[in-house]
Motif scaffolding. Structure first.
Motif, PDB file in Angstrom:
ATOM      1  N   ASN A  66      11.397  67.987  25.905  1.00 24.33           N
ATOM      2  CA  ASN A  66      10.055  68.096  25.222  1.00 24.33           C
ATOM      3  C   ASN A  66       9.844  67.175  23.961  1.00 24.33           C
ATOM      4  OD1 ASN A  66       7.790  69.114  23.772  1.00 24.33           O
ATOM      5  ND2 ASN A  66       8.424  71.217  23.663  1.00 24.33           N
ATOM      6  N   PHE A  67       9.246  66.098  24.161  1.00 21.51           N
ATOM      7  CA  PHE A  67       9.189  65.091  23.142  1.00 21.51           C
ATOM      8  C   PHE A  67       8.530  65.573  21.702  1.00 21.51           C
ATOM      9  CE2 PHE A  67       7.903  60.524  21.769  1.00 21.51           C
ATOM     10  CZ  PHE A  67       9.328  60.274  21.424  1.00 21.51           C
ATOM     11  N   ASN A  68       7.709  66.648  21.815  1.00 21.98           N
ATOM     12  CA  ASN A  68       7.061  67.282  20.660  1.00 21.98           C
ATOM     13  C   ASN A  68       8.124  67.763  19.747  1.00 21.98           C
ATOM     14  OD1 ASN A  68       4.739  67.706  19.218  1.00 21.98           O
ATOM     15  ND2 ASN A  68       5.181  69.736  19.764  1.00 21.98           N
ATOM     16  N   THR A  69       9.338  67.989  20.136  1.00 23.55           N
ATOM     17  CA  THR A  69      10.222  68.489  19.194  1.00 23.55           C
ATOM     18  C   THR A  69      11.034  67.309  18.756  1.00 23.55           C
ATOM     19  OG1 THR A  69      11.998  68.688  21.107  1.00 23.55           O
ATOM     20  CG2 THR A  69      10.570  70.800  20.739  1.00 23.55           C
ATOM     21  N   ILE A  70      11.005  66.217  19.265  1.00 25.60           N
ATOM     22  CA  ILE A  70      11.754  65.156  18.699  1.00 25.60           C
ATOM     23  C   ILE A  70      11.116  64.258  18.195  1.00 25.60           C
ATOM     24  CG2 ILE A  70      13.047  63.033  19.703  1.00 25.60           C
ATOM     25  CD1 ILE A  70      13.948  64.687  22.010  1.00 25.60           C
ATOM     26  N   ASN A  71       9.969  63.715  18.522  1.00 25.82           N
ATOM     27  CA  ASN A  71       9.202  62.583  17.702  1.00 25.82           C
ATOM     28  C   ASN A  71       8.555  62.756  16.288  1.00 25.82           C
ATOM     29  OD1 ASN A  71       7.512  60.035  18.187  1.00 25.82           O
ATOM     30  ND2 ASN A  71       5.772  61.203  18.011  1.00 25.82           N
ATOM     31  N   PRO A  72       8.383  64.066  15.970  1.00 27.76           N
ATOM     32  CA  PRO A  72       7.861  64.588  14.526  1.00 27.76           C
ATOM     33  C   PRO A  72       9.000  64.107  13.684  1.00 27.76           C
ATOM     34  CG  PRO A  72       6.960  65.971  15.928  1.00 27.76           C
ATOM     35  CD  PRO A  72       7.815  65.346  16.794  1.00 27.76           C
ATOM     36  N   LEU A  73      10.401  64.201  14.250  1.00 31.94           N
ATOM     37  CA  LEU A  73      11.540  63.957  13.176  1.00 31.94           C
ATOM     38  C   LEU A  73      11.853  62.505  13.298  1.00 31.94           C
ATOM     39  CD1 LEU A  73      13.807  66.815  14.675  1.00 31.94           C
ATOM     40  CD2 LEU A  73      12.189  66.781  12.676  1.00 31.94           C
ATOM     41  N   LEU A  74      11.540  61.674  14.100  1.00 32.12           N
ATOM     42  CA  LEU A  74      11.832  60.189  13.943  1.00 32.12           C
ATOM     43  C   LEU A  74      10.696  59.507  13.137  1.00 32.12           C
ATOM     44  CD1 LEU A  74      11.789  59.650  17.969  1.00 32.12           C
ATOM     45  CD2 LEU A  74      13.718  59.782  16.408  1.00 32.12           C
TER      46      LEU A  74
END
Length: 222
Positions: free
Chosen positions: A45-53
């Protein structure tokens, strides 16, 4: 029956689709017929990753490590991660599966050329941070950055590709900037979104980090 030893961590629909198409294309060129590249896919689920990048953090470490643990249950030997920035986090983790690392395989590719200086195209963060620069420096490769206005435009290209809002005018300008910087030195594309819009015409001085990574992954499947 093919023995599947490669896994792909799905991260964002457009970049993951690009990797899948290129894996199948390169594999088919080698094997012929109706061949497609055998691999196992774990779609995050990229929504859990992208905001942290793009920054590293303990929170991001935990999320990625949990996905890695799931992948390692799939009995695979090599892992392909379609996000170059995320490899800074990957390097922080203790991973037993062999990562097909885009930066390291690109270093090896550059060392096969007579060049010791390259121009880096990537996200604004990638171009201005120390992650790729430190690895290249350790291998005696000097990074030259595009002009500030060009860096800002290159980052805008990345954003437009991600949102699927690129225009013909933007693509044309992007290709002209690549042409400008490959006049004297190789240009290294260090962002998958930039790889998606690269010129179709062959340019020996354009090194695509994602494509180099994908090519290495196909070798593990042959």
């Amino acid at each position: 029956m093919d023995t599947t030893t490669l896994a792909l961590l799905g991260l964002g629909s457009r970049t993951t689709s690009f990797y899948i198409r290129q894996l199948n294309k390169l594999y088919n060129e080698k094997k012929g017929g109706y061949s497609t590249c055998p691999f196992k896919l774990l779609n995050a689920n990229f929504n859990t990753i992208n905001p942290l990048l793009p920054n590293t953090s303990q929170q991001l470490d935990t999320i990625i490590n949990n996905y890695i643990l799931e992948i390692e249950k799939l009995d695979i030997e090599h892992l392909l991660i379609p996000n170059i920035t995320l490899h800074e986090t990957i390097d922080r983790l203790n991973i037993s599966t062999k990562i097909i690392h885009p930066v390291h395989v690109t270093v090896l590719k550059i060392k096969q050329t007579p060049y010791t200086k390259i121009v880096l195209f990537g996200s604004l963060h990638t171009m201005e941070s120390s992650f790729i620069r430190s690895i290249f420096k350790a291998n005696n490769i000097q990074i030259i950055l595009p002009l500030k206005e060009d860096r800002l435009f290159i980052d805008e290209v990345r954003k437009k590709v991600y949102s699927e809002t690129e225009t013909d005018e933007l693509i044309k300008k992007y290709h002209l900037i690549i042409e400008k910087y490959t006049t004297n030195y190789p240009v290294v594309l260090a962002c998958t979104e930039l790889s998606i819009l690269k010129p179709k015409e062959k340019n020996a001085l354009l090194l695509d980090m994602a494509q180099i990574q994908i090519t290495e992954a196909v070798k593990t499947s042959l």
